[in-house]
Design an enzyme around this catalytic site. Structure first.
Site, mmCIF file in Angstrom:
data_model
loop_
_atom_site.group_PDB
_atom_site.id
_atom_site.type_symbol
_atom_site.label_atom_id
_atom_site.label_comp_id
_atom_site.label_asym_id
_atom_site.label_seq_id
_atom_site.Cartn_x
_atom_site.Cartn_y
_atom_site.Cartn_z
ATOM 1 C CE LYS A 269 -3.825 2.518 2.325
ATOM 2 N NZ LYS A 269 -3.123 3.593 2.512
ATOM 3 C CB CYS B 280 -17.443 24.193 23.164
ATOM 4 S SG CYS B 280 -18.049 25.781 23.206
ATOM 5 C CB CYS C 248 -18.284 28.379 20.081
ATOM 6 S SG CYS C 248 -16.575 28.263 20.752
#
Length: 713
Positions: free
Chosen positions: A163, A465, A471
């Site tokens: 990969k 929050c 905010c």
């Protein structure tokens, strides 16, 4: 297992003197073309001005054929028959002839040295989607992948390959000649980097052998480790900043505006998939055929009989990882049998016949100097350790994620502790363990948002929050997201401009966008009347957005374009979506219990509700007609190319609304292929092979009208 060629001795930086330039047997193979410039001896040339134009053209054609042959021997077969000095002589002579006689050839090897710079990259739709791949570092999940494949398609063999940690591209050949190259982008379309990729020497300008008339292949651009080290040394010696790692160097290089700059950098490429133009019975047949056409593949690929063999392959490659001349972060397992792959199919983002078995992350040690808390657009608080800089896997790291408060407590990490770092997927560094505890206790996570002061709410190990869209930390990201391409696509509202508007006090919430003071904007640095007018006009144009675009724009958690479209189809209006009970949300295909809960919590937040109500004073999301019918019941449509009246996704939704099926590939069961501008060649070829009618956009419009369905842009 098939015997593989050892490429490890090629591409080394070394002395180009005659006794070292050619490490191979210089006998010309019997199957080499009859060409005077195939031989290993250095040729002598008459002065260019002594040749007639016809003689110059004949010699140039012979030189191009010879150089292509030598490129193939070097990059694909890893068995060159000439040394660097002879190769350079041939190449220089070809350049001289092309310049002296104005001999132009679009596929000449000399075009690799660069071209005219570009101002920007055009966006190009892929011939076929370039999907992601599911992955895990857990053996149990790899075995689950194999068990599922066996349940649905029987016992399977697998093709295993590294990969690569590079940059994925689509390369298209028409009549065997290099036509274009496109970055992966979003999987559906990407940047046209044709001129840049043309400079990569291992990517042939012309295919070899019996190749298809049209071919689209997927490959991985990368910068070899040794070449990267040497190139970085050169950069530092001339006073330039060093690249952090080979992948960053590759990504930055391929998006250079000047192909001549790209040509100077040591990029290479492996190919591993065909996107269109060629079908193989097995993945291994594809792997062995691509080199016959001149396309380099990785020599570490192996075919194994079962999942145990695939896991053994991965473990063995992990032990040899540091010996490879390119960065890898795991192995890819692909079901070998094509019929089984078709039976397994794909999801919206990844094939169900392939899986990536990731390597464990690398680790290093350093000291925590401070811990900060970042507030994301969704309100999630993420602790970040600020560190003494340390190199981790070639990257100089000065900060690392601590994930969440519970992990801080579990690790017992605090300021001044010596910690061990790891890089998840070789990309994102995080603190894995405390090696030496020098702090008293551990870092105490704040109970209030460090930006707006609102209370922090815990949801399991995560912290958020509660200030929502009110905010400031979330606001800048929320505005950028609101204006982003997948949302309302408001041009002019990028990171820099949003920051300016907020710093100047012109935006204090999302609704403030619609009352923006045009004159105040003109006073900002870098702005003028025209740019301010353009910004305000772009915002004005977003007042009546599509419902699904608006759902994306306001940042509902887990709601991207696909989920937003499903919500819009299911409920029809914004009011219906935001009032939808949790059980009705869960009933929508693709929205489970967790996502439904996230959506409900978002709309139930008082702070979010205030912002949304403010937006609705200025914005009126268009309702989506959820009326359904059966006018197209039993029909199956496939869409390709770009439609002028609506997106392909909207066209698919329209026919599904009236009972039809919309699939991604053409088969004998397909009733119509609708082809817009720049259709994919593989789909049109499949339609012709299966006698499927191909409709242009006008014929599609007429078909809908015949069934009482209006086709509206």
């Amino acid at each position: 297992m098939t015997e593989q060629t050892d490429f490890s001795t090629f591409g080394d930086d070394g002395d180009d003197s005659d006794d070292q330039a050619d490490p191979t047997d210089t006998t010309v193979p019997d199957d080499a073309p009859e060409n005077p410039y195939i031989a290993p001896e250095e040729p002598t040339f008459a002065p260019a001005d002594s040749l007639s134009e016809e003689e110059a053209r004949e010699q140039a054609d012979a030189l191009r054929e010879a150089i292509r042959y030598h490129d193939h021997r070097y990059y694909v077969e890893a068995d060159p028959v000439i040394g660097d000095r002879v190769y350079d002589t041939l190449f220089d002579r070809l350049q001289t002839l092309e310049a002296a006689f104005d001999i132009d050839a679009s596929d000449s090897p000399t075009r690799r040295v660069g071209g005219e710079p570009v101002d920007s990259f055009d966006t190009v739709e892929h011939v076929a989607p370039m999907l992601s791949i599911d992955s895990s570092g857990e053996e149990s999940e790899v075995r689950e992948f194999a068990d599922r494949a066996e349940r649905e398609a029987g016992p399977q063999r697998f093709v295993c390959e590294p990969k690569f940690d590079g940059v994925s591209i689509e390369v298209v050949y028409e009549d065997g000649v290099y036509e274009r190259a496109v970055t992966r982008g979003d999987g559906e379309e990407g940047d046209d980097v044709t001129r840049n990729v043309r400079t990569v020497a291992s990517i042939p300008e012309r295919l070899h052998g019996e190749y298809p008339d049209f071919l689209a292949v997927r490959g991985e651009l990368y910068m070899p480790r040794e070449a990267f080290t040497a190139y970085n040394r050169e950069r530092m010696e001339r006073g330039d900043d060093a690249f952090a790692n080979p992948r960053n160097a590759t990504a930055g290089t391929i998006r250079q505006q000047d192909p001549a700059v790209v040509a100077e950098r040591p990029l290479d490429c492996f190919f591993f998939e065909t996107l269109a133009g060629a079908a193989f019975d097995t993945a291994w047949e594809r792997h062995t055929t691509l080199p016959e056409w001149g396309l380099p593949v990785n020599d570490e690929a192996r075919r194994v009989d079962d999942i145990d063999g695939a896991i053994e392959y991965r473990d063995a490659l992990l032990d040899r990882r540091d010996d490879l001349d390119y960065e890898i972060d795991g192995t890819v397992l692909k079901v070998d049998d094509r019929d089984a792959c078709e039976q397994l199919g794909t999801t919206a983002r990844a094939p169900r016949w392939a899986f990536a078995y990731k390597f464990p992350a690398r680790s290093e040690e350093t000291t925590v100097r401070d811990i900060a808390v970042q507030v994301g657009r969704t309100g999630r608080l993420t602790p970040v350790a600020l560190l003494d800089p340390v190199e981790v896997g070639g990257v100089m790291v000065s900060r690392a994620s601590l994930h969440n408060p519970d992990q801080i407590a579990e690790l017992g990490v605090g300021v001044d502790d010596v910690v061990k770092l790891k890089r998840a997927g070789d990309v994102i560094p995080y603190v894995d363990a405390v090696v030496e505890a020098k702090s008293e206790g551990y870092y105490e996570f704040p109970d209030h948002c460090p930006v707006c002061g609102s209370a922090v709410e815990r949801d399991g190990p995560l912290a958020f929050c509660t200030g929502g869209l009110a905010c400031d930390a979330q606001l800048q990201r929320a505005v950028e997201h609101y204006a982003s391409r997948d949302a309302l696509d408001i041009e002019g509202l990028g990171e820099k401009s949003v920051g300016q508007l907020m710093d100047a006090g012109l935006i204090g919430s999302l609704p403030d966008l619609y009352t923006l003071d045009r004159e105040a904007v003109t006073q900002l640095e870098g702005w003028g009347k025209t740019s301010a007018d353009n910004l305000v006009s772009a915002i004005e144009a977003s007042r009546e957005p599509d419902l699904d675009s608006f759902l994306v724009a306001i940042g509902v958690p887990e709601v991207g374009p696909t989920v937003a479209r499903d919500l819009a189809r299911a409920f029809g209006s914004f009011d219906a979506v935001r009032a939808a009970p949790r059980d009705e949300l869960e009933a929508i295909d693709g929205i489970g219990e967790v996502v439904a809960g996230e959506i409900r919590e978002f709309f139930d937040s008082e702070q979010n509700e205030r912002v949304i109500e403010g937006l609705l004073d200025h914005v009126d999301p268009e309702e989506m007609d959820v009326e359904t019918g059966d006018a197209l019941e039993g029909l199956t449509f496939v869409f390709t190319g770009s439609l002028s009246g609506m997106t392909r996704g909207d066209a698919q939704a329209l026919v599904e609304q009236y009972g039809a099926n919309a699939t991604s590939s053409v088969s004998s069961k397909t009733d119509y292929l609708v082809a817009g501008d720049s259709p994919g060649k593989s789909k049109t070829d499949d339609a012709e092979a299966n006698d499927v009618p191909i409709l242009d956009e006008e014929a599609f419009r007429e078909l809908l009208a015949d069934n009482g369905i209006e086709y509206e842009p």
